[in-house]
Design a protein around this motif. Sequence first.
Motif, PDB file in Angstrom:
ATOM      1  N   PHE A  33     -65.270 -20.652  54.791  1.00 14.79           N
ATOM      2  CA  PHE A  33     -66.246 -21.095  53.804  1.00 14.79           C
ATOM      3  C   PHE A  33     -67.663 -20.626  54.158  1.00 14.79           C
ATOM      4  CE2 PHE A  33     -62.653 -23.987  53.845  1.00 14.79           C
ATOM      5  CZ  PHE A  33     -62.250 -23.903  52.519  1.00 14.79           C
ATOM      6  N   GLN A  34     -67.924 -20.433  55.444  1.00 19.31           N
ATOM      7  CA  GLN A  34     -69.189 -19.836  55.859  1.00 19.31           C
ATOM      8  C   GLN A  34     -69.286 -18.406  55.327  1.00 19.31           C
ATOM      9  OE1 GLN A  34     -68.774 -21.165  60.208  1.00 19.31           O
ATOM     10  NE2 GLN A  34     -70.980 -20.948  59.992  1.00 19.31           N
ATOM     11  N   ASN A  35     -68.181 -17.672  55.427  1.00 23.13           N
ATOM     12  CA  ASN A  35     -68.157 -16.303  54.910  1.00 23.13           C
ATOM     13  C   ASN A  35     -68.344 -16.289  53.392  1.00 23.13           C
ATOM     14  OD1 ASN A  35     -67.760 -15.177  57.457  1.00 23.13           O
ATOM     15  ND2 ASN A  35     -65.527 -15.277  57.294  1.00 23.13           N
ATOM     16  N   GLN A  36     -67.715 -17.233  52.709  1.00 25.63           N
ATOM     17  CA  GLN A  36     -67.893 -17.327  51.263  1.00 25.63           C
ATOM     18  C   GLN A  36     -69.346 -17.623  50.908  1.00 25.63           C
ATOM     19  OE1 GLN A  36     -65.094 -20.265  49.799  1.00 25.63           O
ATOM     20  NE2 GLN A  36     -63.520 -18.736  49.446  1.00 25.63           N
ATOM     21  N   ALA A  37     -69.966 -18.502  51.684  1.00 26.60           N
ATOM     22  CA  ALA A  37     -71.364 -18.852  51.435  1.00 26.60           C
ATOM     23  C   ALA A  37     -72.260 -17.632  51.586  1.00 26.60           C
ATOM     24  CB  ALA A  37     -71.804 -19.962  52.383  1.00 26.60           C
ATOM     25  N   ARG A  42     -75.479 -13.231  48.931  1.00 33.01           N
ATOM     26  CA  ARG A  42     -75.696 -11.828  48.556  1.00 33.01           C
ATOM     27  C   ARG A  42     -75.544 -11.633  47.056  1.00 33.01           C
ATOM     28  NH1 ARG A  42     -72.924 -10.970  53.582  1.00 33.01           N
ATOM     29  NH2 ARG A  42     -70.914 -10.729  52.537  1.00 33.01           N
ATOM     30  N   LYS A  43     -74.599 -12.380  46.481  1.00 33.63           N
ATOM     31  CA  LYS A  43     -74.386 -12.301  45.033  1.00 33.63           C
ATOM     32  C   LYS A  43     -75.615 -12.834  44.283  1.00 33.63           C
ATOM     33  CE  LYS A  43     -71.282 -11.350  41.814  1.00 33.63           C
ATOM     34  NZ  LYS A  43     -70.547 -10.081  41.721  1.00 33.63           N
ATOM     35  N   ARG A  53     -79.274 -24.028  39.467  1.00 32.48           N
ATOM     36  CA  ARG A  53     -78.289 -24.964  40.012  1.00 32.48           C
ATOM     37  C   ARG A  53     -76.903 -24.510  39.580  1.00 32.48           C
ATOM     38  NH1 ARG A  53     -80.766 -30.231  41.068  1.00 32.48           N
ATOM     39  NH2 ARG A  53     -82.937 -30.202  40.399  1.00 32.48           N
ATOM     40  N   CYS A  54     -75.963 -24.600  40.498  1.00 33.82           N
ATOM     41  CA  CYS A  54     -74.610 -24.183  40.158  1.00 33.82           C
ATOM     42  C   CYS A  54     -73.615 -24.860  41.083  1.00 33.82           C
ATOM     43  CB  CYS A  54     -74.487 -22.664  40.278  1.00 33.82           C
ATOM     44  SG  CYS A  54     -72.928 -21.992  39.646  1.00 33.82           S
ATOM     45  N   SER A  55     -72.418 -25.122  40.574  1.00 34.65           N
ATOM     46  CA  SER A  55     -71.338 -25.708  41.366  1.00 34.65           C
ATOM     47  C   SER A  55     -70.127 -24.792  41.287  1.00 34.65           C
ATOM     48  CB  SER A  55     -70.977 -27.106  40.839  1.00 34.65           C
ATOM     49  OG  SER A  55     -72.080 -27.985  40.963  1.00 34.65           O
ATOM     50  N   LEU A  56     -69.536 -24.498  42.436  1.00 39.18           N
ATOM     51  CA  LEU A  56     -68.425 -23.556  42.513  1.00 39.18           C
ATOM     52  C   LEU A  56     -67.284 -24.137  43.338  1.00 39.18           C
ATOM     53  CD1 LEU A  56     -70.721 -20.542  43.337  1.00 39.18           C
ATOM     54  CD2 LEU A  56     -69.400 -20.706  41.240  1.00 39.18           C
ATOM     55  N   GLU A  57     -66.112 -24.242  42.734  1.00 43.15           N
ATOM     56  CA  GLU A  57     -64.945 -24.770  43.430  1.00 43.15           C
ATOM     57  C   GLU A  57     -64.374 -23.727  44.380  1.00 43.15           C
ATOM     58  OE1 GLU A  57     -62.261 -25.942  40.357  1.00 43.15           O
ATOM     59  OE2 GLU A  57     -63.080 -27.975  40.245  1.00 43.15           O
ATOM     60  N   SER A  58     -63.939 -24.199  45.554  1.00 45.82           N
ATOM     61  CA  SER A  58     -63.285 -23.325  46.526  1.00 45.82           C
ATOM     62  C   SER A  58     -62.194 -24.126  47.218  1.00 45.82           C
ATOM     63  CB  SER A  58     -64.302 -22.801  47.548  1.00 45.82           C
ATOM     64  OG  SER A  58     -63.662 -21.964  48.492  1.00 45.82           O
ATOM     65  N   LEU A 159     -66.979 -14.092  43.475  1.00 43.11           N
ATOM     66  CA  LEU A 159     -66.876 -13.234  44.652  1.00 43.11           C
ATOM     67  C   LEU A 159     -65.853 -12.110  44.510  1.00 43.11           C
ATOM     68  CD1 LEU A 159     -67.107 -15.883  47.522  1.00 43.11           C
ATOM     69  CD2 LEU A 159     -68.942 -14.654  46.363  1.00 43.11           C
ATOM     70  N   GLN A 160     -64.742 -12.366  43.811  1.00 41.83           N
ATOM     71  CA  GLN A 160     -63.671 -11.386  43.768  1.00 41.83           C
ATOM     72  C   GLN A 160     -63.614 -10.622  42.446  1.00 41.83           C
ATOM     73  OE1 GLN A 160     -59.921 -13.089  44.983  1.00 41.83           O
ATOM     74  NE2 GLN A 160     -60.809 -14.101  46.758  1.00 41.83           N
ATOM     75  N   ARG A 161     -63.872 -11.303  41.331  1.00 39.93           N
ATOM     76  CA  ARG A 161     -63.786 -10.629  40.033  1.00 39.93           C
ATOM     77  C   ARG A 161     -65.088  -9.958  39.635  1.00 39.93           C
ATOM     78  NH1 ARG A 161     -60.589 -15.493  36.828  1.00 39.93           N
ATOM     79  NH2 ARG A 161     -58.952 -15.763  38.396  1.00 39.93           N
ATOM     80  N   GLY A 162     -66.138 -10.253  40.387  1.00 36.38           N
ATOM     81  CA  GLY A 162     -67.387  -9.539  40.156  1.00 36.38           C
ATOM     82  C   GLY A 162     -68.261 -10.089  39.052  1.00 36.38           C
ATOM     83  N   ASP A 163     -67.913 -11.224  38.467  1.00 33.83           N
ATOM     84  CA  ASP A 163     -68.752 -11.804  37.419  1.00 33.83           C
ATOM     85  C   ASP A 163     -70.070 -12.279  38.030  1.00 33.83           C
ATOM     86  OD1 ASP A 163     -66.725 -11.367  35.666  1.00 33.83           O
ATOM     87  OD2 ASP A 163     -65.986 -13.427  35.660  1.00 33.83           O
TER      88      ASP A 163
END
Length: 217
Positions: A33-37, A42-43, A53-58, A159-163
């Motif tokens: 999750f640190q890597n995702q953060a 970067r995104k 403000r944004c909320s993202l499920e992981s 992170l993966q689909r590029g949106d």
Amino acid sequence: MVLMTMIARVADGLPLAASVQEDEQAGRSMMEFQNQAKQLFRKISADPQPPARCSLESGPYIFHYYIERGVCYLVLCDKTFSKRLAYSFLEDLQTEFTSNFGFKVETVSRPYSFIEFDTYIQKVRKNYMDSRARKNLTSINTELHDVQRIMVQNIDDVLQRGDSLSVLDTKASNLSTLSSKYKKDAKYLNLRASYAKIAAIVAVVVVFLLFIRYWIL
């Protein structure tokens, strides 16, 4: 439960401070999750207009972030942790961090230049984790922005689909607007149906009264 907190510069995604608490109950390491953060930072830096403000499920957790004055404040929580408390927690961090380090943010080049801020993060985290403190915070922070309107996205979409975050935010806003419109339309149709039923009942009563008056009396 607050599991991880990270602070980064929006311009280039440079991590400025962090505090990590391993999930001992689930036996999960926070490295993933640190890597995702970091990828998320970067995104955000690559997005010309990221949502403030944004909320993202992981997986079993959820990221909440808050951008203010060129700095992104991010927290990873259990999905059961109150969204309103999560954003209140981030606002508390923002106020203190800006007061102490805001004037230095643009000058640093080394990652985690303000790692000493971990002490304050841990202190505030403890307050938000305490059950009695949470009850007080729930009542105190009723003036917080309407966080329930912040749409929850999936981090894989970013992170993966590029949106881009701004595109996802626009889509979510459009869906929210459409949902609100459908609710209003449904309410209007239900109201019309109710009026039609009432009108039909009134008509039957009037006909019945007329029948009694002219045919029985």
